[in-house]
Enzyme design. Structure first.
Site, PDB file in Angstrom:
ATOM      1  N   ASP A 115       0.847  -1.189   0.000  1.00  0.00           N
ATOM      2  CA  ASP A 115       0.000   0.000   0.000  1.00  0.00           C
ATOM      3  C   ASP A 115       0.886   1.244   0.000  1.00  0.00           C
ATOM      4  O   ASP A 115       1.817   1.357   0.810  1.00  0.00           O
ATOM      5  CB  ASP A 115      -0.891  -0.022   1.246  1.00  0.00           C
ATOM      6  CG  ASP A 115      -1.965   1.045   1.218  1.00  0.00           C
ATOM      7  OD1 ASP A 115      -2.428   1.399   0.119  1.00  0.00           O
ATOM      8  OD2 ASP A 115      -2.359   1.516   2.310  1.00  0.00           O
ATOM      9  N   GLU A 169      -3.167   5.673  -8.304  1.00  0.00           N
ATOM     10  CA  GLU A 169      -4.034   6.683  -7.699  1.00  0.00           C
ATOM     11  C   GLU A 169      -4.015   7.954  -8.532  1.00  0.00           C
ATOM     12  O   GLU A 169      -2.941   8.435  -8.937  1.00  0.00           O
ATOM     13  CB  GLU A 169      -3.582   6.995  -6.272  1.00  0.00           C
ATOM     14  CG  GLU A 169      -4.474   8.014  -5.570  1.00  0.00           C
ATOM     15  CD  GLU A 169      -4.161   8.181  -4.083  1.00  0.00           C
ATOM     16  OE1 GLU A 169      -4.466   9.262  -3.552  1.00  0.00           O
ATOM     17  OE2 GLU A 169      -3.622   7.243  -3.469  1.00  0.00           O
ATOM     18  N   HIS A 203      -7.739  10.048   4.722  1.00  0.00           N
ATOM     19  CA  HIS A 203      -7.000   9.102   5.552  1.00  0.00           C
ATOM     20  C   HIS A 203      -7.068   9.486   7.040  1.00  0.00           C
ATOM     21  O   HIS A 203      -7.140  10.671   7.376  1.00  0.00           O
ATOM     22  CB  HIS A 203      -5.512   9.079   5.162  1.00  0.00           C
ATOM     23  CG  HIS A 203      -5.225   8.445   3.846  1.00  0.00           C
ATOM     24  ND1 HIS A 203      -4.885   9.169   2.733  1.00  0.00           N
ATOM     25  CD2 HIS A 203      -5.206   7.142   3.461  1.00  0.00           C
ATOM     26  CE1 HIS A 203      -4.649   8.341   1.717  1.00  0.00           C
ATOM     27  NE2 HIS A 203      -4.845   7.110   2.134  1.00  0.00           N
TER      28      HIS A 203
END
Length: 274
Positions: free
Chosen positions: A82, A134, A174
């Site tokens: 990630d 992304e 986040h």
């Protein structure tokens, strides 16, 4: 072995109208609880090693841990990097047995993000594994602000890179510790109209559970990353274990007490998406 790639679990999710949880791991205790939660729920799970996890444990060790857990359960388990920020970091994860890479070039200009992500995709696909990219930038609670994903840029990015999954910025943040917000559904619909790739929501802990469930079953969002709410469950269980006996000092016994609460919290997340 049930080790799977990201494409292995997200393409069926896209076809059949469900989503898969990308659960952010920090150590053996949580990743084991997540794997067994997935086994109990009878669904796939994506075990994710983010930057914080990698600061604590080297990638070659994490790769072996993830693969060990994939051998232990009968459901598909994805070993996922990630927020990889460099080609070398992604290459190390590939060499360490990861089955999926996420390259994060979201802070960079569009063309640079495309070029660098495409290089990671080429490396990953050449090795028979998957790659997530992304476009747009997902910010942080009490930190960097988000930059929303522009649908036309998402279409260009997905086509030019060949990513297996596309992380987007649509109101998600986040490290959010509550579910007071919600996602921009209009922006999501605009993005899914011009792309055919599974979409990913980072910062999924801040998305209300009901909206996660609804979008999992009615949109192209096939992956929700969940970290903060599960870390909070771990922290609560850890504090309760230590507080239960002021003379306790055996870390193995203390950490064992976190397994059931964290597994239960993970099962609740998984159950809403499948």
């Amino acid at each position: 072995m049930t080790l799977a790639t990201l494409a292995d679990v997200l393409q069926p999710a896209l076809r059949n109208g469900h989503a898969v949880a990308g659960l952010v791991c920090l150590g053996w205790e949580d990743m084991r609880a997540y794997a067994y939660a997935a086994e109990a729920e009878g669904c796939a799970v994506i075990l994710q090693a983010g930057p914080g996890c990698r600061e604590h444990t080297p990638l070659p060790v994490l790769g072996k841990m993830f693969r060990h857990l994939a051998n232990e359960v009968s459901v598909p388990v994805v070993a996922h990097l990630d927020h990889g920020y460099t080609f070398d970091e992604c290459k190390e994860a590939l060499d360490s047995g990861f089955s999926s890479l996420m390259y994060d070039g979201s802070r960079k200009p569009l063309q640079q993000n495309i070029d660098e992500t495409a290089a990671i995709v080429e490396m990953a696909h050449g090795a028979g594994i998957s790659c997530e990219g992304e476009i747009g930038f997902v910010g942080y609670a009490n930190g960097e602000n988000s930059a929303g994903t522009e649908p036309e840029e998402a279409a260009i990015f997905a086509s030019a890179t060949g990513v297996d999954a596309l992380a987007i910025s649509v109101g998600n943040v986040h490290l959010q510790e509550n579910q007071d917000g919600g996602l921009d559904v209009d922006r999501i619909r605009a993005i899914e109209t011009v792309t055919d790739v599974p979409l990913v929501i980072h910062g999924g802990s801040g998305v209300p559970s009901a909206q996660r469930a609804e979008l999992a079953h009615s949109s192209s969002i096939c992956k929700f990353n969940i970290g903060t709410e599960l870390r909070m469950a771990f922290g609560s269980a850890l504090r309760a274990s230590v507080a239960s006996d002021e003379k306790r000092f055996d870390r193995v016994q203390i950490l064992k007490d976190t397994h059931d609460p964290v597994m239960a919290a993970a099962r609740r997340v998984l159950a809403t998406l499948k």
